[in-house]
Write a protein that holds these residues in place. Structure first.
Motif, PDB file in Angstrom:
ATOM      1  N   LEU A  23       0.824  -1.215   0.000  1.00 25.87           N
ATOM      2  CA  LEU A  23       0.000   0.000   0.000  1.00 25.87           C
ATOM      3  C   LEU A  23       0.853   1.258   0.000  1.00 25.87           C
ATOM      4  O   LEU A  23       0.552   2.226  -0.710  1.00 25.87           O
ATOM      5  CB  LEU A  23      -0.946  -0.013   1.205  1.00 25.87           C
ATOM      6  N   PHE A  24       1.946   1.271   0.764  1.00 30.45           N
ATOM      7  CA  PHE A  24       2.798   2.458   0.831  1.00 30.45           C
ATOM      8  C   PHE A  24       3.436   2.757  -0.518  1.00 30.45           C
ATOM      9  O   PHE A  24       3.449   3.907  -0.966  1.00 30.45           O
ATOM     10  CB  PHE A  24       3.879   2.275   1.898  1.00 30.45           C
ATOM     11  N   THR A  25       3.973   1.737  -1.188  1.00 32.82           N
ATOM     12  CA  THR A  25       4.620   1.984  -2.473  1.00 32.82           C
ATOM     13  C   THR A  25       3.605   2.389  -3.535  1.00 32.82           C
ATOM     14  O   THR A  25       3.916   3.221  -4.386  1.00 32.82           O
ATOM     15  CB  THR A  25       5.406   0.748  -2.944  1.00 32.82           C
ATOM     16  N   GLU A  26       2.404   1.840  -3.482  1.00 32.35           N
ATOM     17  CA  GLU A  26       1.388   2.245  -4.454  1.00 32.35           C
ATOM     18  C   GLU A  26       0.997   3.700  -4.263  1.00 32.35           C
ATOM     19  O   GLU A  26       0.890   4.457  -5.234  1.00 32.35           O
ATOM     20  CB  GLU A  26       0.164   1.344  -4.328  1.00 32.35           C
ATOM     21  N   TRP A  29       3.905   5.946  -5.518  1.00 30.85           N
ATOM     22  CA  TRP A  29       4.010   6.059  -6.978  1.00 30.85           C
ATOM     23  C   TRP A  29       2.836   6.813  -7.583  1.00 30.85           C
ATOM     24  O   TRP A  29       2.994   7.507  -8.593  1.00 30.85           O
ATOM     25  CB  TRP A  29       4.162   4.679  -7.611  1.00 30.85           C
ATOM     26  N   VAL A  30       1.655   6.727  -6.984  1.00 29.97           N
ATOM     27  CA  VAL A  30       0.519   7.513  -7.467  1.00 29.97           C
ATOM     28  C   VAL A  30       0.776   9.004  -7.259  1.00 29.97           C
ATOM     29  O   VAL A  30       0.491   9.820  -8.139  1.00 29.97           O
ATOM     30  CB  VAL A  30      -0.795   7.068  -6.780  1.00 29.97           C
ATOM     31  N   ALA A  68      -6.164  13.074 -14.961  1.00 36.10           N
ATOM     32  CA  ALA A  68      -7.385  12.295 -15.194  1.00 36.10           C
ATOM     33  C   ALA A  68      -7.102  11.024 -15.986  1.00 36.10           C
ATOM     34  O   ALA A  68      -7.803  10.030 -15.830  1.00 36.10           O
ATOM     35  CB  ALA A  68      -8.417  13.149 -15.915  1.00 36.10           C
ATOM     36  N   GLY A  69      -6.088  11.024 -16.803  1.00 38.69           N
ATOM     37  CA  GLY A  69      -5.728   9.824 -17.548  1.00 38.69           C
ATOM     38  C   GLY A  69      -4.602   9.043 -16.915  1.00 38.69           C
ATOM     39  O   GLY A  69      -4.494   7.835 -17.112  1.00 38.69           O
ATOM     40  N   VAL A  70      -3.776   9.708 -16.152  1.00 40.93           N
ATOM     41  CA  VAL A  70      -2.595   9.047 -15.590  1.00 40.93           C
ATOM     42  C   VAL A  70      -2.938   8.230 -14.352  1.00 40.93           C
ATOM     43  O   VAL A  70      -2.465   7.097 -14.194  1.00 40.93           O
ATOM     44  CB  VAL A  70      -1.510  10.105 -15.270  1.00 40.93           C
ATOM     45  N   GLY A  77      -2.132  -0.459 -13.679  1.00 40.36           N
ATOM     46  CA  GLY A  77      -0.827  -1.085 -13.856  1.00 40.36           C
ATOM     47  C   GLY A  77      -0.271  -1.671 -12.571  1.00 40.36           C
ATOM     48  O   GLY A  77       0.280  -2.778 -12.573  1.00 40.36           O
ATOM     49  N   LEU A  78      -0.409  -0.952 -11.471  1.00 41.23           N
ATOM     50  CA  LEU A  78       0.068  -1.480 -10.187  1.00 41.23           C
ATOM     51  C   LEU A  78      -0.742  -2.694  -9.735  1.00 41.23           C
ATOM     52  O   LEU A  78      -0.193  -3.644  -9.178  1.00 41.23           O
ATOM     53  CB  LEU A  78       0.024  -0.386  -9.120  1.00 41.23           C
ATOM     54  N   LEU A  79      -2.048  -2.671  -9.993  1.00 36.88           N
ATOM     55  CA  LEU A  79      -2.866  -3.838  -9.660  1.00 36.88           C
ATOM     56  C   LEU A  79      -2.460  -5.053 -10.507  1.00 36.88           C
ATOM     57  O   LEU A  79      -2.403  -6.187 -10.002  1.00 36.88           O
ATOM     58  CB  LEU A  79      -4.344  -3.519  -9.838  1.00 36.88           C
TER      59      LEU A  79
END
Length: 87
Positions: A23-26, A29-30, A68-70, A77-79
């Motif tokens: 969760l922290f890395t996601e 990166w977001v 909005a697209g990123v 991608g992370l999922l």
């Protein structure tokens, strides 16, 4: 001052950002992707519509619409990486 850059905690943190998906890395990166897309959207907005609607307004609109697209693409991608790494 230089002890911060050579500390084991910082080294472990940077290593986990590249190797582990949690969760922290996601969230990290977001946030990074959102900031970079806002910068790119502002530059793109100024290039495309700067003369027509003004550079500041074009940069504002570009920086608001670019994430909005990123953000959905990055989350998807992370999922996918998380699912593929658990196979």
């Amino acid at each position: 001052m230089f002890d911060v850059f050579t500390s084991p905690e910082l080294t472990n943190l940077l290593h986990s950002l590249n190797t582990e998906i949690n969760l922290f890395t996601e969230i990290f990166w977001v946030v990074i992707a959102t900031v970079l897309s806002m910068i790119g959207g502002a530059i793109g907005g100024m290039i495309l519509a700067g003369k027509d609607i003004g550079y500041k307004f074009a940069a504002t609109i570009g920086s608001l619409f670019a994430p909005a697209g990123v953000i959905p693409a990055l989350i998807l991608g992370l999922l996918m990486l998380n699912v593929l790494s658990n196979l």
